[in-house]
Design an enzyme around this catalytic site. Structure first.
Site, short mmCIF file in Angstrom:
data_model
loop_
_atom_site.label_atom_id
_atom_site.label_comp_id
_atom_site.label_asym_id
_atom_site.label_seq_id
_atom_site.Cartn_x
_atom_site.Cartn_y
_atom_site.Cartn_z
N LYS A 81 27.22 -9.84 -56.72
CA LYS A 81 25.48 -11.77 -56.75
C LYS A 81 26.96 -12.26 -58.05
CE LYS A 81 21.35 -12.80 -57.42
NZ LYS A 81 20.04 -11.66 -57.74
N SER A 155 16.71 -12.89 -54.55
CA SER A 155 17.87 -14.04 -54.83
C SER A 155 19.24 -13.20 -54.74
CB SER A 155 17.55 -14.81 -56.39
OG SER A 155 18.01 -13.47 -56.72
N SER A 179 13.85 -9.54 -55.77
CA SER A 179 15.23 -10.08 -55.72
C SER A 179 16.60 -8.84 -55.11
CB SER A 179 16.35 -10.98 -56.79
OG SER A 179 15.42 -11.79 -57.27
#
Lengths: 472, 65
Positions: A81, A155, A179
């Site tokens: 990420k 996310s 997330s």
């Protein structure tokens, strides 16, 4: 052939590379080919480290040729990420504000995966600053590999896509309030939120200090355990970290026999939970019972307010971190992010303190339940992936704000508020072909039991064998 | 707590030095009032024994270097 290789698990690939059945260069090329074919549409990646990954693959191949000792991920391409710092590679946090930010050193977790022999393939898309609700993604709209009109969850959006669509062998995300688990659920991957205080946060742009937990998104439970075994443990930079008490892989193949499993009725039976999701999760509980688990319903009545409590606290922490930038450059934030942060900044202190007390009460309920059960079982979310357009519609009432922002977060945030580990893995598909996520919640620092339950379920079902409709 | 009006939210944001841009005021007002609804209702729950504290381990390690 390329797809078959790319869909192998990281554990399989590491074994094949060590045995010199496939070369790291061949594996990296397979993923780059899939990224070239699909990422223009799916938008999992913010940055692809093409040349660097190929260089590292050639070096990994040479090391094998020389008989050098190799790590457990030797030659295996992973992606992280874009919330994790990477030395010399821009780290955007999914924001125009950080579009040109290039860190000087790797986040601890990235450094550990590289030290284990992994090859960094690239940086993965996310909602802005790892907060949900981004309206316009500066690096492209992430799309669900099962239905490109659908959301991916966030996310860690790109991490979910890349794991499910085999655009990397394994990925890393960060879970504050779900997330990692939400994109795992909606994209059909395995996502593990470790115990808060087990995995270093150094070099991870923060969302909420008291809940941030880096964790893997993978195509198998075994891979999640492998990655956790590499990234866990103190790094000397975070005083709240504790060493793992057991190897997370220790009990992976022990089966579900003798495990006590509490089915969280407040979430399974909630009117917000779709019938298809409820049916799949109840069926999963029966599967675990059939494997020898002792399965009972458990009542945790405060959990439906967890989403609102989480947002009051986590968004408040985030608003404090962002305040100077928000005040000076508010127009450069995505409107969805800005509205969320401004709301949190204006929340009356008495309500925030009420939320803090409610957090303590929710934590007590979760911990008390985990004193009676080895794991808790619930849906990861109330629905499968919704249409992208639904999340972009304007908010026109306070009731709708509550529904949109609080209710679905009540499924993943209890574990975040309680600081306990939780994992999502596929437990079925809707009639429309969208994955459904099963959430298992475990005791603090007992990832071994959590992964044991998940692996037993995964082994007894064939959901993992399904692939998104991405030909080639 | 009663419902916050857009004017009150505008004043709060100005006092906090936070910008509101096109479309922000109405949505922030709805979001804040949603918090008031849900968190205000916590008054009906007995939280007297709930001591607010982070979910941190009780034995932090040495200070970071």
């Amino acid at each position: 052939m390329t797809a078959d290789l790319a869909y192998r698990t990281a554990t399989d690939l590491a074994g094949l590379i060590r045995a010199r059945t496939v070369s790291p260069v061949e594996v990296v090329q397979a993923y780059l080919a899939r990224i070239d074919r699909w990422d223009g549409t799916l938008r999992a990646y913010v940055t692809v480290c093409r040349e660097r990954a190929l260089d590292e693959a050639r070096a990994a191949e040479q090391a094998l040729g020389h008989g050098a000792p190799v790590g457990p991920l030797h030659g295996v391409p992973f992606a992280v990420k874009d919330q994790f710092d990477t030395a010399g590679i821009r780290t955007t946090s999914g924001s125009r504000l950080h579009a040109d930010r290039v860190p000087a050193e790797d986040a601890t977790v990235v450094a550990r995966l590289r030290a284990a022999g992994g090859i960094l393939l690239g940086k993965l898309n996310l909602t802005e600053f790892a907060l949900g609700g981004t309206l316009t993604y500066p690096f492209g709209q992430p799309r669900n590999p099962w239905d490109q009109t659908r959301e991916t969850g966030g996310s860690s959006s790109g991490s979910g896509i890349a794991a499910a669509a085999a655009l990397a062998a394994a990925t890393l995300g960060e879970d504050t309030g779900g997330s990692v688990r939400s994109p795992a659920s909606w994209c059909g991957a395995v996502g593990l939120r470790p115990t808060w205080g087990l995995v270093p946060r150094a070099g991870c742009v923060p969302v909420a200090w008291s809940m941030d937990a880096p964790g893997p998104l993978t195509r198998s439970v075994e891979d999640a355990a492998l990655l956790l075994s590499i990234i866990a443990g103190p790094d000397g930079r975070d005083r709240w970290l504790q060493p793992a008490r057991t190897d997370p892989r220790a009990d992976l193949e022990r089966g579900a026999g003798g495990l006590s499993i509490g089915v969280v009725t407040a979430l399974v039976n909630s009117p917000d939970t779709d019938a298809e999701v409820r049916g799949a999760v109840r069926a999963a509980a029966e599967t675990l019972r059939g494997l020898g688990g002792r399965v009972e319903d458990v009542d945790l009545p405060l959990l439906p307010i967890a989403g609102a409590v989480f947002m009051a606290l986590a968004d408040g922490e985030a608003a404090a971190w962002h305040h100077p930038t928000l005040a000076a450059r508010g127009a450069d934030y995505d409107p969805g992010t800005r509205r969320r942060l401004v709301t949190a900044a204006l929340l009356p202190a008495t309500l925030a303190q009420q939320a803090a007390r409610a957090r303590a009460a929710i934590r007590a309920q979760v911990w008390d339940a985990l004193a009676r059960y080895d794991v808790l079982l619930a849906p990861t979310g109330p629905t499968a992936a919704p249409p992208i357009a639904a999340a972009q519609a304007p908010i026109v009432s306070r009731a709708e704000a509550g529904r949109r922002f609080f209710n679905r977060r009540s499924y993943t945030t209890p574990a975040s508020l309680a600081g306990v580990p939780a994992l999502s893995l596929p437990c079925g598909f809707t009639v429309g072909g969208l994955p459904i996520g099963l959430q298992l919640i475990g005791r603090r620092f007992d990832e071994a039991t959590l992964l044991r339950a998940a692996r037993a379920y995964e082994r007894a079902t064939d959901w993992r064998a399904r692939r998104p409709p991405l030909p080639g | 707590m009663t419902e916050l009006t857009p004017d009150q939210v505008q004043a709060l944001a100005a006092a906090a030095g936070l910008p509101l841009h096109d479309g922000d005021l109405a949505e922030v007002t709805h979001r804040l009032n949603a918090f008031v609804d849900v968190l205000g209702a916590l008054a009906a729950i007995d939280l007297a024994a709930a001591e607010p504290a982070p979910a941190a381990p009780p034995d932090p390690g040495p200070a970071p270097r």
